[in-house]
Enzyme design. Structure first.
Site, PDB file in Angstrom:
ATOM      1  N   LYS A 282     -65.836 -10.037  -2.999  1.00  0.00           N
ATOM      2  CA  LYS A 282     -64.971 -11.183  -2.683  1.00  0.00           C
ATOM      3  C   LYS A 282     -63.776 -11.184  -3.631  1.00  0.00           C
ATOM      4  O   LYS A 282     -63.934 -10.926  -4.831  1.00  0.00           O
ATOM      5  CB  LYS A 282     -65.799 -12.462  -2.826  1.00  0.00           C
ATOM      6  CG  LYS A 282     -65.093 -13.738  -2.398  1.00  0.00           C
ATOM      7  CD  LYS A 282     -66.056 -14.923  -2.497  1.00  0.00           C
ATOM      8  CE  LYS A 282     -65.429 -16.241  -2.096  1.00  0.00           C
ATOM      9  NZ  LYS A 282     -66.380 -17.376  -2.202  1.00  0.00           N
TER      10      LYS A 282
ATOM     11  N   SER B 117     -66.635 -20.230   1.921  1.00  0.00           N
ATOM     12  CA  SER B 117     -65.400 -19.533   1.655  1.00  0.00           C
ATOM     13  C   SER B 117     -65.534 -18.007   1.649  1.00  0.00           C
ATOM     14  O   SER B 117     -64.536 -17.311   1.801  1.00  0.00           O
ATOM     15  CB  SER B 117     -64.823 -19.971   0.306  1.00  0.00           C
ATOM     16  OG  SER B 117     -65.711 -19.637  -0.747  1.00  0.00           O
TER      17      SER B 117
ATOM     18  N   SER C  86     -70.854 -21.429  -0.171  1.00  0.00           N
ATOM     19  CA  SER C  86     -69.973 -20.363   0.330  1.00  0.00           C
ATOM     20  C   SER C  86     -70.590 -18.990   0.517  1.00  0.00           C
ATOM     21  O   SER C  86     -69.944 -18.105   1.078  1.00  0.00           O
ATOM     22  CB  SER C  86     -68.759 -20.225  -0.584  1.00  0.00           C
ATOM     23  OG  SER C  86     -67.846 -21.237  -0.261  1.00  0.00           O
TER      24      SER C  86
HETATM   25  N1  GLN Z   1     -67.122 -25.713   1.229  1.00  0.00           N
HETATM   26  C1  GLN Z   1     -67.295 -26.069  -0.137  1.00  0.00           C
HETATM   27  C2  GLN Z   1     -65.960 -26.436  -0.736  1.00  0.00           C
HETATM   28  O1  GLN Z   1     -65.005 -26.358  -0.053  1.00  0.00           O
HETATM   29  C3  GLN Z   1     -67.958 -24.972  -0.903  1.00  0.00           C
HETATM   30  C4  GLN Z   1     -67.073 -23.851  -1.290  1.00  0.00           C
HETATM   31  C5  GLN Z   1     -67.758 -22.814  -2.120  1.00  0.00           C
HETATM   32  O2  GLN Z   1     -68.985 -22.752  -2.184  1.00  0.00           O
HETATM   33  N2  GLN Z   1     -66.962 -22.014  -2.789  1.00  0.00           N
HETATM   34  O3  GLN Z   1     -65.858 -26.780  -1.864  1.00  0.00           O
END
Ligand code: GLN
Length: 483
Positions: free
Chosen positions: A79, A154, A178
């Site tokens: 990532k 994400s 994410s």
């Molecule tokens: N969807 C969550 C957020 O927007 C989690 C994102 C993540 O785990 N990086 O914060």
């Protein structure tokens, strides 16, 4: 072109036996990343040249050295918020569009040391803030099962790349879901380790008390293998506990007899779509048939989890993102008159809307006068949620729940409605607040339907239970679900 039709552990065995070269595996992954991977916009960078060079080095090593490498010759994707020395690390932000880190994250060093080859950096929501991959400065990634749908976020690029079998494994980060949510949407296995299991050194911090790095793979067994490699002790991260995960064949037998599986009533109420419910409920039946008992548990404070998460995550993000000021590294706006103007213009132009929203929200909840009302209260709720889990694990070994209320939605369908996107994190954020490990494993769905993941959660340091139960749900190796 998908090529990975076997689990990582089998592919490694072939490399060790000299049946296949690291170069040929990597060359195929690179070709696939440039083709199918680009179609899905899963990659921000494909690093073909450095990958092939590394593969050749591996092929030239004496056989006994290669045999000591548990991921020898395996192409992996990382990532793009995890630092890779000499390879751009953008966080899918204009702010870091051309940032090349001078060092690698501990997890990347660990992968390389195990013989893995980094073939590319994957797309994500900007600074990992989002649940659909649509906040990326480089445009959204697409779902490998249906290009009109989101891959989730994400870590959408990582899940799309593994779901499309471009690479057999990828790294994601999970602050509030994410790794698990895109895995649920793309039909991959995604494991968020216990907080402190894996070093965060070199991962660009979003919310430091919640962030964990973990694997996205096509089988449960590969998730365990990757975790054992990633969880090296590391003095450079003071929150890394130094508890390296010891993988064992025993976890993948499919035997769950005697285990108690808890189903939290709060997770199966209103808001859960029929598609998700009808995929997840049979998982409990399957586990029962394999010898587990199923009990109802209650997590009465999880209804506050999304509110607490978005206060804590935003507060930490506002502090972590202060470093992007146009001074140390990354983008700097041109033409500003004073230092203050330069800061303002850099951050206004360098960050996207969602990141700005989080920074503003975080700054607000931390400001004097509001700190007690919001941040302190959220911190207290976090403790209550952690206590709920501790109590629940008195009565069960593993918790089974949905990952996401529904399968992947259409690209663009939630534009302009951040609140509804935040609410869809309802089932995943609690594991981060409590610091416990959690995993998404693909459920059986009707032919042609979009993937649905089941979430398994266990007490701290009990990833072994997740793998054991996950294998019984999905099979230890199951690349057959990935086409
Ligand atoms: N969807 C969550 C957020 O927007 C989690 C994102 C993540 O785990 N990086 O914060």
């Amino acid at each position: 072109m998908a090529f990975f039709d076997k689990p990582v552990s089998d592919a490694v065995r072939d490399v060790h036996a000299g049946k296949v070269s690291a170069r040929s595996l990597c060359a195929r992954a690179i070709e696939s990343a440039e083709g199918r991977g680009r179609e899905l916009n899963a990659f921000i960078t494909v690093c073909g040249e450095s990958a092939l060079k590394r593969a050749d080095e591996l092929d030239a090593l004496p056989p006994d050295v290669r045999r000591g490498m548990p991921l020898c010759g395996i192409p992996v994707a990382v990532k793009d918020n995890i630092c890779t020395e000499g390879i751009k690390t953008t966080c899918a932000s204009r702010m870091l569009e051309s940032f090349v880190p001078p060092y690698s994250a501990t997890v990347v060093e660990a992968l390389l040391g195990a013989g893995a080859v980094v073939v590319g950096k994957t797309n994500l929501d900007e600074f990992a803030m989002g649940s659909s991959n649509e906040t990326s400065y480089f445009g959204p990634a697409r779902n490998p099962r249906n290009g009109q749908k989101i891959p989730g976020g994400s870590s959408g690029g990582s899940a799309a790349a593994v779901g499309a079998a471009v690479v057999p494994a990828a790294l994601g980060t999970d602050t509030g879901g994410s790794i698990r949510q895109p895995s649920s949407h793309c039909g991959t296995v995604g494991l968020k380790p216990t907080y402190g299991r894996v070093s965060r050194y070199g991962a660009v911090a979003f919310a430091s008390s919640l962030d964990q790095i973990g694997p996205i793979t096509s089988s449960v067994r590969d998730a365990g293998l990757l975790l054992s490699v990633l969880s090296v002790p590391d003095k450079r991260d003071s929150t890394c506990a130094g508890r390296q995960f010891a993988d064992s064949e025993d976890f993948y037998s499919g035997d769950v007899s005697g285990l108690r599986v808890g189903m939290p009533r709060e997770y199966f109420g209103e808001g859960l779509s029929n598609e998700a419910r009808s995929a997840i409920v049979p998982v409990a039946e399957k586990l029962k048939r394999r010898g587990a008992s199923v009990v109802e548990v209650s997590l009465s404070n999880v209804k506050y989890a999304v509110a607490a998460y978005y206060i804590i995550a935003a507060a930490e993000a506002s502090s972590n993102l202060l470093r992007f000021s146009g001074v140390g590294y990354g983008f700097r706006a041109a033409g500003a008159g004073t230092l203050d103007d330069m800061y303002r213009a850099t951050r206004a132009q360098g960050f996207g809307t969602e990141v700005k929203r989080r920074v503003m929200l975080g700054t607000y909840v931390l400001s004097s006068g509001y700190y007690d009302a919001y941040y302190m209260k959220a911190a207290r709720v976090r403790t209550l949620i952690a206590n709920d889990f501790e109590r629940a694990f008195g009565g069960c070994d593993v918790i089974l729940s949905p990952v996401s209320p529904s399968p992947a939605c259409d690209l663009g369908s939630s534009a302009g409605d951040p609140l509804s996107v935040y609410l869809s994190d309802i089932y995943t954020v609690s594991a981060n607040l409590a610091g416990i490990p959690a995993m998404s494993v693909p459920c059986e769905v009707p032919k042609g339907a979009l993937p649905v993941g089941a979430q398994l959660m266990a007490g701290r340091w009990r990833e072994d239970l997740l793998l054991r139960v996950g294998s019984a749900v999905f099979g230890g190796d199951s690349p057959d679900s990935m086409n």
